[in-house]
Design an enzyme around this catalytic site. Structure first.
Site, PDB file in Angstrom:
ATOM      1  N   GLU A 135      14.596   2.269  18.548  1.00  0.00           N
ATOM      2  CA  GLU A 135      13.881   3.470  18.974  1.00  0.00           C
ATOM      3  C   GLU A 135      13.027   3.162  20.214  1.00  0.00           C
ATOM      4  OE1 GLU A 135      11.739   3.865  15.104  1.00  0.00           O
ATOM      5  OE2 GLU A 135       9.912   3.821  16.295  1.00  0.00           O
ATOM      6  N   THR A 157      11.020   4.126   6.011  1.00  0.00           N
ATOM      7  CA  THR A 157       9.899   4.584   6.861  1.00  0.00           C
ATOM      8  C   THR A 157       9.122   3.363   7.357  1.00  0.00           C
ATOM      9  OG1 THR A 157       8.563   4.876   4.871  1.00  0.00           O
ATOM     10  CG2 THR A 157       9.523   6.867   5.823  1.00  0.00           C
ATOM     11  N   ALA A 158       9.677   2.145   7.154  1.00  0.00           N
ATOM     12  CA  ALA A 158       8.934   0.934   7.550  1.00  0.00           C
ATOM     13  C   ALA A 158       9.201   0.632   9.025  1.00  0.00           C
ATOM     14  CB  ALA A 158       9.309  -0.229   6.651  1.00  0.00           C
ATOM     15  N   ARG A 159      10.222  -0.145   9.308  1.00  0.00           N
ATOM     16  CA  ARG A 159      10.607  -0.399  10.698  1.00  0.00           C
ATOM     17  C   ARG A 159      12.124  -0.469  10.753  1.00  0.00           C
ATOM     18  NH1 ARG A 159       6.377   1.145  11.859  1.00  0.00           N
ATOM     19  NH2 ARG A 159       4.705   0.141  13.055  1.00  0.00           N
ATOM     20  N   ASP A 209      13.026   7.442   9.149  1.00  0.00           N
ATOM     21  CA  ASP A 209      11.963   7.826  10.080  1.00  0.00           C
ATOM     22  C   ASP A 209      11.892   6.829  11.233  1.00  0.00           C
ATOM     23  OD1 ASP A 209       9.664   9.366  10.888  1.00  0.00           O
ATOM     24  OD2 ASP A 209       8.384   7.732  10.189  1.00  0.00           O
ATOM     25  N   ARG A 243       0.840  -1.212   0.000  1.00  0.00           N
ATOM     26  CA  ARG A 243       0.000   0.000   0.000  1.00  0.00           C
ATOM     27  C   ARG A 243       0.872   1.258   0.000  1.00  0.00           C
ATOM     28  NH1 ARG A 243      -2.201  -3.626   3.599  1.00  0.00           N
ATOM     29  NH2 ARG A 243      -4.353  -4.239   3.217  1.00  0.00           N
ATOM     30  N   ILE A 244       1.824   1.328   0.939  1.00  0.00           N
ATOM     31  CA  ILE A 244       2.654   2.536   1.044  1.00  0.00           C
ATOM     32  C   ILE A 244       3.631   2.601  -0.128  1.00  0.00           C
ATOM     33  CG2 ILE A 244       4.383   3.734   2.466  1.00  0.00           C
ATOM     34  CD1 ILE A 244       2.896   2.537   4.936  1.00  0.00           C
ATOM     35  N   HIS A 265      10.166   8.986  14.011  1.00  0.00           N
ATOM     36  CA  HIS A 265       8.962   8.198  13.695  1.00  0.00           C
ATOM     37  C   HIS A 265       7.727   9.107  13.541  1.00  0.00           C
ATOM     38  CE1 HIS A 265       7.378   3.843  13.994  1.00  0.00           C
ATOM     39  NE2 HIS A 265       6.583   4.567  13.208  1.00  0.00           N
ATOM     40  N   MET A 266       7.781   9.956  12.518  1.00  0.00           N
ATOM     41  CA  MET A 266       6.702  10.937  12.312  1.00  0.00           C
ATOM     42  C   MET A 266       5.847  10.639  11.078  1.00  0.00           C
ATOM     43  SD  MET A 266       8.613  14.474  13.290  1.00  0.00           S
ATOM     44  CE  MET A 266       7.135  15.449  13.465  1.00  0.00           C
ATOM     45  N   GLY A 267       5.945   9.392  10.598  1.00  0.00           N
ATOM     46  CA  GLY A 267       5.254   9.022   9.351  1.00  0.00           C
ATOM     47  C   GLY A 267       3.793   9.415   9.292  1.00  0.00           C
ATOM     48  N   THR A 268       3.074   9.230  10.398  1.00  0.00           N
ATOM     49  CA  THR A 268       1.631   9.547  10.385  1.00  0.00           C
ATOM     50  C   THR A 268       1.312  10.645  11.398  1.00  0.00           C
ATOM     51  OG1 THR A 268       1.230   7.795  12.007  1.00  0.00           O
ATOM     52  CG2 THR A 268       0.946   7.218   9.684  1.00  0.00           C
TER      53      THR A 268
HETATM   54  N1  LIG Z   1       6.866   5.368   9.718  1.00  0.00           N
HETATM   55  C1  LIG Z   1       5.585   5.256  10.016  1.00  0.00           C
HETATM   56  O1  LIG Z   1       5.032   6.062  10.740  1.00  0.00           O
HETATM   57  C2  LIG Z   1       4.798   4.128   9.403  1.00  0.00           C
HETATM   58  C3  LIG Z   1       3.429   4.330   9.135  1.00  0.00           C
HETATM   59  C4  LIG Z   1       2.713   3.291   8.566  1.00  0.00           C
HETATM   60  C5  LIG Z   1       3.323   2.077   8.271  1.00  0.00           C
HETATM   61  N2  LIG Z   1       4.649   1.918   8.547  1.00  0.00           N
HETATM   62  C6  LIG Z   1       5.325   0.645   8.221  1.00  0.00           C
HETATM   63  O2  LIG Z   1       5.219   0.409   6.840  1.00  0.00           O
HETATM   64  C7  LIG Z   1       5.023  -0.985   6.633  1.00  0.00           C
HETATM   65  C8  LIG Z   1       4.368  -1.222   5.292  1.00  0.00           C
HETATM   66  O3  LIG Z   1       3.022  -0.792   5.314  1.00  0.00           O
HETATM   67  P1  LIG Z   1       2.000  -1.112   4.107  1.00  0.00           P
HETATM   68  O4  LIG Z   1       0.679  -0.593   4.548  1.00  0.00           O
HETATM   69  O5  LIG Z   1       2.564  -0.686   2.820  1.00  0.00           O
HETATM   70  O6  LIG Z   1       1.993  -2.717   4.178  1.00  0.00           O
HETATM   71  P2  LIG Z   1       1.575  -3.709   3.010  1.00  0.00           P
HETATM   72  O7  LIG Z   1       1.332  -5.014   3.682  1.00  0.00           O
HETATM   73  O8  LIG Z   1       0.498  -3.129   2.185  1.00  0.00           O
HETATM   74  O9  LIG Z   1       2.897  -3.789   2.103  1.00  0.00           O
HETATM   75  C9  LIG Z   1       4.044  -4.474   2.479  1.00  0.00           C
HETATM   76  C10 LIG Z   1       4.660  -5.099   1.241  1.00  0.00           C
HETATM   77  O10 LIG Z   1       5.854  -5.783   1.612  1.00  0.00           O
HETATM   78  C11 LIG Z   1       5.899  -7.025   0.934  1.00  0.00           C
HETATM   79  N3  LIG Z   1       6.733  -7.958   1.695  1.00  0.00           N
HETATM   80  C12 LIG Z   1       6.458  -8.551   2.874  1.00  0.00           C
HETATM   81  N4  LIG Z   1       7.481  -9.346   3.243  1.00  0.00           N
HETATM   82  C13 LIG Z   1       8.415  -9.238   2.289  1.00  0.00           C
HETATM   83  C14 LIG Z   1       9.695  -9.827   2.099  1.00  0.00           C
HETATM   84  N5  LIG Z   1      10.201 -10.699   2.997  1.00  0.00           N
HETATM   85  N6  LIG Z   1      10.395  -9.485   1.001  1.00  0.00           N
HETATM   86  C15 LIG Z   1       9.896  -8.637   0.097  1.00  0.00           C
HETATM   87  N7  LIG Z   1       8.670  -8.056   0.212  1.00  0.00           N
HETATM   88  C16 LIG Z   1       7.946  -8.363   1.289  1.00  0.00           C
HETATM   89  C17 LIG Z   1       4.442  -7.470   0.866  1.00  0.00           C
HETATM   90  O11 LIG Z   1       4.239  -8.407  -0.151  1.00  0.00           O
HETATM   91  C18 LIG Z   1       3.746  -6.145   0.584  1.00  0.00           C
HETATM   92  O12 LIG Z   1       3.692  -5.902  -0.793  1.00  0.00           O
HETATM   93  C19 LIG Z   1       4.169  -1.394   7.843  1.00  0.00           C
HETATM   94  O13 LIG Z   1       4.297  -2.766   8.120  1.00  0.00           O
HETATM   95  C20 LIG Z   1       4.708  -0.536   8.950  1.00  0.00           C
HETATM   96  O14 LIG Z   1       5.703  -1.226   9.660  1.00  0.00           O
HETATM   97  C21 LIG Z   1       5.388   2.916   9.109  1.00  0.00           C
END
Ligand SMILES: NC(=O)c1ccc[n+]([C@@H]2O[C@H](COP(=O)([O-])OP(=O)(O)OC[C@H]3O[C@@H](n4cnc5c(N)ncnc54)[C@H](O)[C@@H]3O)[C@@H](O)[C@H]2O)c1
Length: 350
Positions: A283, A252-254, A278, A173-174, A301-304
């Site tokens: 953290e 910005t993931a983890r 981020d 999604r992101i 960690h200000m993503g949202t």
């Molecule tokens: N910084 C922030 O404030 C913030 C805000 C929202 C989300 N996030 C992080 O962003 C992450 C992603 O969110 P999203 O909504 O896009 O999730 P999502 O599930 O829609 O997308 C994740 C993608 O990663 C792929 N994936 C999973 N495992 C994998 C691997 N081992 N190798 C390759 N690809 C792999 C999945 O197939 C999917 O397409 C969340 O899990 C969260 O940790 C951070």
């Protein structure tokens, strides 16, 4: 009159007052003291004198981890049998080990989709900022070192999107929102790596490549995978070594998707030219060395962290709790539970 179902609200919210007030008409909403520790929490949920021992729905924020610790097997087993759902405020739910909750037939909900635009905005800010070395300029500006003051004060030149390949690790999604935002900037090419290639209508013109090819071809590595056992330290000393010299990394993931020490070493050596971050592995404890590097553009960690998005997230969490009360089911169950056949006891709580 029969008692209202009990909803435990873990962690504070900023914009959900109205929604919580409404929920209060059909639920008994309780909280725990600020100073609660995990030991105390695990004790209190088992105490028959405490309302916590009759809780049916739990909502939680990421920060409430300081009171409860991880939602792991120990915690899942300690919860009373009355609990039917845990509703998390965020898309990433790595603080919850889903499996033990599944075994106990406790639904786990997250907040997908609503967070995507705000997180993608943050990602693009960090990506362009890291590519252009804006952090170096910004730090010098604050130190009073205007470039005219001599060569020692000039920041190194940044780079244009022109000719660059952006590699999206996790086109979900992101990742897709980032891709759409980056297209107008004039990058040369977009590639992605997921565990499996997506159907073409979900690829949005992005080229699917193996992980090896991803590492070899990306000028910018954009990290968007969730944190789990498969992705922990997916970016490590070995994988960094396979990247281009002078690669830019944006996360910005983890934090723990990247081995932070390996990234720090590679930033020091110049293998990684710059980073936009981020999220951090430990953290809120952040490595002093990493922060001191001017080529690191960082955010806490200000993503949202914005009014509209946060409000929508908090309202969805309340709606998840409401739906459990009215129908027995959360609205946004996590993917690992989507094909689960729930036992007959999934029923309204009132
Ligand atoms: N910084 C922030 O404030 C913030 C805000 C929202 C989300 N996030 C992080 O962003 C992450 C992603 O969110 P999203 O909504 O896009 O999730 P999502 O599930 O829609 O997308 C994740 C993608 O990663 C792929 N994936 C999973 N495992 C994998 C691997 N081992 N190798 C390759 N690809 C792999 C999945 O197939 C999917 O397409 C969340 O899990 C969260 O940790 C951070």
């Amino acid at each position: 009159m029969s008692e209202k179902p009990i909803v435990l609200k873990l962690g504070k919210d900023a914009f959900g007052d109205k929604a919580w007030k409404e929920l209060g008409k059909i639920a008994d909403v309780i909280t725990i003291p600020e100073y609660t520790t995990r030991e105390q929490f695990l004790r209190d949920v088992k105490d028959p004198q405490s309302k916590l021992s009759r809780v049916q729905v739990i909502t939680r924020t990421a920060r409430s981890v300081k009171n409860t610790g991880q939602f792991d097997e120990e915690l899942a087993l300690a919860l009373p049998s009355s609990v039917v759902a845990v509703c998390h405020t965020g898309a990433g739910y790595d603080q919850i080990d889903v499996e033990p909750f599944k075994k106990r037939h406790i639904q786990v909900a997250n907040v997908p989709d609503l967070v995507s635009n705000a997180t993608a905005d943050t990602h693009v800010f960090l990506l362009l900022g890291a590519l252009r070395n804006f952090s170096i300029g910004n730090r010098r500006l604050i130190e009073g070192k205007w470039p005219d003051a001599g060569p020692a004060c000039a920041s190194p030149f940044g780079y244009d999107p022109e000719g660059k390949t952006v590699g999206i690790l996790g086109l979900g999604r992101i990742g897709r929102c980032i891709l759409e935002r980056l297209k107008p900037f004039g990058f040369e090419h977009f590639i992605y790596h997921n565990r499996h290639q997506l159907p073409s209508e979900e690829e949005h013109g992005c080229e699917y490549v193996s992980f090896e090819e991803f590492l070899k071809r990306s000028d910018i590595v954009s990290v968007n995978v969730p944190l789990n056992d498969n992705t922990h330290h997916l970016i490590n000393a070995d994988t960094i070594e396979k990247m281009k010299d002078g690669v830019v990394i944006v996360n910005t993931a983890r934090g723990a998707v990247i081995d932070e020490q390996a990234m720090t070493d590679a930033l020091r050596s110049g293998k990684i030219r710059s980073a936009g971050l981020d999220v951090f592995e430990f953290e809120p404890k952040i490595s002093k060395e990493l922060l001191s590097m001017p080529q690191v553009l960082g955010l806490p960690h200000m993503g949202t962290h914005c009014v509209e998005t946060r409000k929508k997230m908090e309202e969805l969490v309340v709606n998840n709790a409401r739906n459990v009360i009215l129908t027995g089911k959360v609205l946004t169950i996590v993917p690992e539970m989507q094909n689960e056949t729930w036992p007959n006891d999934v029923k309204p709580l009132i």
